[in-house]
Design a protein around this motif. Structure first.
Motif, PDB file in Angstrom:
ATOM      1  N   VAL A  95       4.806  -2.932 -15.397  1.00 49.11           N
ATOM      2  CA  VAL A  95       6.158  -2.874 -14.869  1.00 49.11           C
ATOM      3  C   VAL A  95       6.620  -1.424 -14.962  1.00 49.11           C
ATOM      4  CG1 VAL A  95       8.518  -3.623 -15.307  1.00 49.11           C
ATOM      5  CG2 VAL A  95       6.642  -5.257 -15.482  1.00 49.11           C
ATOM      6  N   VAL A  96       7.336  -0.964 -13.927  1.00 48.54           N
ATOM      7  CA  VAL A  96       7.802   0.414 -13.930  1.00 48.54           C
ATOM      8  C   VAL A  96       8.744   0.639 -15.106  1.00 48.54           C
ATOM      9  CG1 VAL A  96       9.191   2.106 -12.682  1.00 48.54           C
ATOM     10  CG2 VAL A  96       7.533   0.714 -11.455  1.00 48.54           C
ATOM     11  N   ASN A 153      10.938  12.953  -8.555  1.00 56.72           N
ATOM     12  CA  ASN A 153       9.674  12.331  -8.955  1.00 56.72           C
ATOM     13  C   ASN A 153       9.722  10.808  -8.943  1.00 56.72           C
ATOM     14  OD1 ASN A 153       7.704  14.114  -9.184  1.00 56.72           O
ATOM     15  ND2 ASN A 153       7.750  14.344 -11.398  1.00 56.72           N
ATOM     16  N   PRO A 156       8.024   8.855  -5.170  1.00 53.69           N
ATOM     17  CA  PRO A 156       6.686   8.289  -4.894  1.00 53.69           C
ATOM     18  C   PRO A 156       6.526   6.890  -5.493  1.00 53.69           C
ATOM     19  CG  PRO A 156       6.512  10.521  -5.798  1.00 53.69           C
ATOM     20  CD  PRO A 156       7.939  10.132  -5.886  1.00 53.69           C
ATOM     21  N   THR A 157       7.138   6.673  -6.643  1.00 56.02           N
ATOM     22  CA  THR A 157       7.054   5.340  -7.238  1.00 56.02           C
ATOM     23  C   THR A 157       7.746   4.322  -6.340  1.00 56.02           C
ATOM     24  OG1 THR A 157       6.983   6.282  -9.442  1.00 56.02           O
ATOM     25  CG2 THR A 157       7.616   3.981  -9.271  1.00 56.02           C
ATOM     26  N   ARG A 160       5.584   3.651  -3.472  1.00 58.18           N
ATOM     27  CA  ARG A 160       4.483   2.786  -3.880  1.00 58.18           C
ATOM     28  C   ARG A 160       4.962   1.344  -4.001  1.00 58.18           C
ATOM     29  NH1 ARG A 160       1.292   1.394  -2.743  1.00 58.18           N
ATOM     30  NH2 ARG A 160      -0.714   0.768  -3.568  1.00 58.18           N
ATOM     31  N   GLU A 163       5.189  -0.128  -0.634  1.00 61.36           N
ATOM     32  CA  GLU A 163       3.862  -0.493  -0.112  1.00 61.36           C
ATOM     33  C   GLU A 163       3.385  -1.797  -0.739  1.00 61.36           C
ATOM     34  OE1 GLU A 163       0.836   2.620  -0.245  1.00 61.36           O
ATOM     35  OE2 GLU A 163       2.450   4.069  -0.004  1.00 61.36           O
ATOM     36  N   ILE A 164       3.529  -1.894  -2.070  1.00 60.85           N
ATOM     37  CA  ILE A 164       3.101  -3.123  -2.740  1.00 60.85           C
ATOM     38  C   ILE A 164       3.896  -4.305  -2.195  1.00 60.85           C
ATOM     39  CG2 ILE A 164       3.038  -4.333  -4.956  1.00 60.85           C
ATOM     40  CD1 ILE A 164       2.454  -1.702  -6.291  1.00 60.85           C
ATOM     41  N   ASP A 167       2.308  -5.296   0.951  1.00 60.51           N
ATOM     42  CA  ASP A 167       1.063  -6.030   0.694  1.00 60.51           C
ATOM     43  C   ASP A 167       1.371  -7.460   0.252  1.00 60.51           C
ATOM     44  OD1 ASP A 167      -0.114  -3.685   1.248  1.00 60.51           O
ATOM     45  OD2 ASP A 167      -1.079  -3.394  -0.690  1.00 60.51           O
ATOM     46  N   ILE A 168       2.315  -7.580  -0.655  1.00 56.40           N
ATOM     47  CA  ILE A 168       2.668  -8.915  -1.165  1.00 56.40           C
ATOM     48  C   ILE A 168       3.155  -9.787  -0.019  1.00 56.40           C
ATOM     49  CG2 ILE A 168       4.466 -10.117  -2.466  1.00 56.40           C
ATOM     50  CD1 ILE A 168       4.128  -8.032  -4.661  1.00 56.40           C
ATOM     51  N   LEU A 237      16.755   2.321  -1.369  1.00 54.00           N
ATOM     52  CA  LEU A 237      15.369   1.909  -1.127  1.00 54.00           C
ATOM     53  C   LEU A 237      14.950   0.856  -2.142  1.00 54.00           C
ATOM     54  CD1 LEU A 237      13.897   5.435  -0.426  1.00 54.00           C
ATOM     55  CD2 LEU A 237      14.128   3.564   1.208  1.00 54.00           C
TER      56      LEU A 237
END
Lengths: 359, 359, 359, 359, 359
Positions: A95-96, A153, A156-157, A160, A163-164, A167-168, A237
């Motif tokens: 988990v982030v 910074n 990018p997370t 990502r 993107e995940i 995909d999900i 976002l």
């Protein structure tokens, strides 16, 4: 541990790797710009900060302790104590997680503290070593650079995560399994955690960019306002990611229900075909002495034909109810709605081909 | 890329397609009204804007970058920097996306920037070319026209979304399939995204219409207030779409459960009829030597009759429980509630004695 | 009950176990610092407080009554009346409960009241007895110490709740049962209750740390600000627990649905295999006189072979639909998503070229 | 279209059906009270309003356009422009819709505009024609009367919605079908829509009743405050309707699940009884040469007896698990909870010793 | 109807049952304290109040009308008009309803109005008749006593709701039926309704306790602040009830799903055991001439043995999958989690047995 330290003298000369005595001297000179970066702060480091810079014990305590400190800005007149969060890139969690950066911002010094390694701080060090421009613009600008790099910074997370989430979204339609659910919930927790950190962060940056803090000059405020805008964008976002996980969850649960439906249908169709036929076979398996059909030469073939006819009729019944031959119906199902979305785009795209006359 | 530029000289003459030098001269004259529109802004465009108009580097950076920037208004005294969002009609996504319009609004110039093509800006250009009235009313009015056209262009998309929501609502009752769910969730995401853009947008327009910005004259504020009202209306309609998608989702899930129910009922009825009968056939298929019924001449016909009777009795049992003959019960189900809604209208329509005139 | 009382005379001498008369004398002297701690307050205690210190009857009533009083701060000019909540470690409930601490804070006295035993108060008593430093810093600092110890004592409970949430998260995937659900809901109720107590608590501490209360000196405010930060942190961790319970609930419900799915699949597969075969057996059990196959010597073996073939074909059909051989598919299911999370970490870890030093 | 117009001259004489010229003269006299009501406003009407009364073009545009305009109040110094919503009694929709009333309120004139017929306006016209009292009290009071009548007209709709909610609540327990769900969702949408209109409406009335608008006299404010209270009440009742629909939805979904449960139980019971028995019959239908039981004279009767016994035992098993004989258990289920609610009333009714007098 | 009236003359003499003339005289004297309580207010009562006390017609209208009026406080300079809600103990509804108390509070008079009988008002009358102390402290204190008694009377209802929530929580685990759901939803509606009344009530009491109303003296404000605290406490307990109903709903739905699971398992196990066996029996019931097994003397017994073995193997398979022998697994399931909660308590209870050293 040894501090990383930089001192830009009033003459514009950059010195680094200062000894503790030099740090004290630079701080007392009230000239130039001193930047001290402390990583993995020990109790001794804390005492040094307290004695050298005269920082408030509670602020120093926040630096030394490894607890999580929510974003905040404390005004001590002579200096600001700012806590902001970035993404923890060093963690191993699924988990982030977030990492803190604490910044003491004075008129001509910046003391940054972080108990976890931060790429953003490293990159600022790197650019300071290459070019003194960042430090020449003053303490408030240097602090802005540190915080800005930290916030940037996060992007990018977020990318990502998006993107995940994509995909999900795909996987949840094609092959929803328990691990899909776990991935959805992990992503949701990441997004929720990020949201909880970003909301007070936005408030902190809003206050710095609008507030009347002595150590932030008027023309530096707009730069903090810029970071504020970045935080708002990240929140936006991140919110999209949360929406996507919510939708993925709904789709997952619906897909599970649909799969169960299919299982049930197979069962029902099998039972509806074979239970009646088994009864027929059972009837002609009875041992009554007086069963005239049994003696006919065509009886057996009639029963076989009847069985075949029943299978065809029942299959046709299910087909007409839409229980079988999925392929065709699914195409029917998809078409109109895809067309809908097409129409949505098409309609709005062309609706003002003709120029607008009376504004 | 070459800018689209218009200059209304103090004498009321309109020039277009100005060279970079002419733009600089027009800006420096501090007279007339200059409008520069930049699409697909490059780094060079940014530098030109920064140098010619003296815009703040952070504002210019927002124009050049292709990131999403949430709606905002920044006050730089000499000019306002406004970011507003419209619908992106150029995108290919299944989900409604937004396109940014950035506007620098000064006392006698307007610089608009958008990295995606915008019909609204094109239509304003067209009307400026036909008639200088729009530009004669001043910079704040021209900026209003741009923003107003952008916001108005959202309406057809909202209308389209409402139509799709209507279609979905119908489909979800008649033939709910997995694609229906996907359409629902896409529409929901569109509405949620629009909501997230509209909320800060409303705040921005509220601030312009109420705030004390030097470059917006007192009698121009009411026009920004008017855009504010449009945004509120859009938010309202958008909220209706969200409600409809929520309802559609509930109906979809309920319809899936109902369909499963029907599948189960078929299975139960088939099993309840044929399992007992198969037992009876099985009993008379046993090979006991002493089974007196087998020797009677009427035994076989009695069993056939009994089987028929059992089928009739069980069907009747299920019918009385409301498991079969759906048609009739469904009509019963629909009637009272349709009447309810009728009564709702009827009651309220006639409740005051005052006759309905042709007012 | 006898009060626990401490008096630090202006000369710096600490006396304890004061008689009621001594308490009155110390209070009237307006010098030094008096601390009276009352546990399990009776009506008589209330009257004593009212008469000796002149506290407002309503505040005293709040101390005597065993009802729950939400966190608050009341300003009576001469003194503050503060109610804060910690965790009730004495309760026997399965759900986390809170215990109240009421503090009267005057210029040179502190009266603390709690109807449940509180470890935090005991530990402060202990440190006062060992070292007068805590009392030498004044009444507002002593009250801060009491409240700080109370709030800090919430942390281990939060840690424990997080551990339980972790255990539940594991159990919900491996073996979800009704008791798992009960544990989830109990934990959720604990977290919700804590949230409802913490929210007003934060407000109380915010007001003390910012407000203009006569009895809290300027340089003591930052210490209350520090407690405020702790409360915010506790709220944050508590929120994480709530999120985890929400996720656990979703996983639980999904796991229940999945298990049902598996049950249904077993049923469907069994029925799909054996119902058709039973029909075949039934057909050749019919007693028709003219059934040529029955007379062949190979008929029986052909039927047995056919039955075997049907079993293999149907099993293969189910396998190709992903209904059987779970092991393999589940691995397939888990892999990509674990890789996803790996990618999340990996990507962000390396995305900046700056090498990771031992900063 | 011709306007409906009334003019109360300073002498107290009421004239109606004024010509356009008379309206202009009355407005210019700045004396008496002029009321013009415009229904179904055309573009020409708008121009007349703009020219005669000097209304702002944007306000007039709001009157002419048939778009929905959220409730608002705009202050144009000389007059207020108020938009409020009532229920649209003319619509044919299944969902409650709202109708707008726009009011220009000046010192001695009221111009009302509505594009849909409104009973409330008709009733005010009627009472003005019968009695000039309403107009004698001034323009702000006349505007209050119009708005008050509009808001009051919402009440019967709310009452009707509550009745429908009651009906739905009953139906959802007795015979939940898909149309029940549709009725629930329609009612929910009605309530949500009403809520979205009422929230800003409350704000508008709050601002008129508290604000410093020149044209609303001090002693008229309390009357607007009264309408505000009505709106709050409507919101409250509407919220109850929303809660009821939410509950009805939960009950509906639970009822669907319960019905499925019953279907499954029938299936399970049938299968559990007849599958084992069919096996027994099948065993004695085998053609082994050496099956001693087949040769006994009592074998057949023993099997029949055994079959009967198995049926009884399995039925008893299901009965003891509570799967059959619902009637009894349901009564058990209802009783205690009905008693609970009884106890709730009883307990609270008698808890104070003071006897209940005929107060 | 006759009013209940009390007059405390300046000399401290209490008179009751005053005639209308006496009430007028007492009011005009501007001395002493007059309390008039009106129950079930008629139109005539309203006119009397309006004429005698000069109350505003809108406030009087609120008293006469039987509509629900949300809590509010209106300031008429000479007097306050306060509307607060208590629990309606006279109603027969299954859902908790509220009853209004309207209070006119002047410098030396209190007029209370309630259209439903209120125990709290009766009890205040009772204590006034026994002891004039309540009236001697002034009008603001008398009004406080009335409101305080009303609010305090809500507590037993809240307690009762908590008890019912406990009962439901138990029942939902042991025997969840449709009536349980209805009880849950009724309790939820009660709690929601109470919440909606309490939220504005808190605001009203906050305003009285902080506001600058002429008729509430400075030292009476703290008493209204005390009622405010009670309302906050009631809201808190009510919120706990809402949480419990939400949890009960989740448990109920999960229990329904679990029960369905059990039904399905019985079905699957029965089918998995008997369908294959019936096939075996069917095979040996086929009439092929060449079936060697049929001629063996041990064939029948082998088949019987095989059938027994299959039953044992399948039962063992299900047992190993955790589908049967529930008792054992459930104990396993409960244990660890009960231990969890034990550990939660134990850990926190003993974690600071040793006194805290360095505060």
């Amino acid at each position: 541990m040894p501090f990383t330290s930089y001192y830009l003298s009033p003459e514009g000369e950059l010195r680094s790797e200062l000894s503790n005595e030099e740090i004290k001297a630079a701080f007392k000179s009230n000239q130039g710009l001193l930047w001290v970066d402390v990583g993995d702060t020990t109790k001794e480091d804390g005492e040094f900060l307290e004695q050298t810079f005269g920082f408030h014990p509670l602020a120093v305590e926040d630096c030394v302790s490894t607890n999580i400190h929510p974003p905040k800005v404390d005004d001590f007149e002579e200096y600001l104590f700012i806590v902001v969060h970035g993404v923890n890139h060093a963690g191993e969690s699924d988990v982030v997680e977030t990492a803190e950066l604490a910044v003491f911002l004075g008129a001509n010094f910046v003391v940054s503290n972080h108990n976890l390694p931060l790429y953003s701080v490293e990159s600022v060090k790197h650019s300071v070593e290459n070019n003194t421009r960042v430090m020449r613009r003053g303490a408030d600008f240097l602090a802005h650079t540190l915080i800005d790099a930290l916030i940037d910074n996060i992007m990018p997370t977020i990318d990502r995560m998006t993107e995940i989430a994509d995909d999900i979204e795909e996987q949840v339609v094609q092959n929803p399994q328990q691990p899909t659910l776990e991935a959805i919930l992990k992503l949701k927790r990441s997004a929720t955690h990020l949201h909880r950190v970003m909301a007070p962060q936005r408030e902190v940056l809003n206050r710095i960019s609008r507030g009347d803090y002595r150590v932030v000059r008027e023309d530096a405020k707009i730069f903090y306002r810029d970071i504020y805008d970045h935080v708002v964008r990240i929140e936006d976002l991140n919110q999209t990611v949360r929406d996507m996980t919510d939708n993925a969850l709904a789709t997952y649960l619906s897909a599970v229900a649909n799969r169960q439906n299919e299982v049930m249908k197979v069962l029902s169709i099998v039972a509806a075909i074979f239970l009646p036929l088994t009864l027929i076979a059972g009837i002609y398996g009875m041992n009554f002495e007086n069963m005239p059909e049994l003696k006919t030469s065509w009886g057996y073939y009639a029963v076989l034909g009847f069985i075949g006819a029943v299978i065809i009729v029942i299959m046709w019944l299910f087909w007409s109810k839409g229980w079988v031959n999925w392929g065709r119906r699914r195409i029917f199902g998809i078409r109109p709605l895809t067309i809908e979305m097409e129409r949505l785009r098409g309609y709005t795209r062309h609706f003002r081909k003709v120029p607008r006359k009376k504004s």
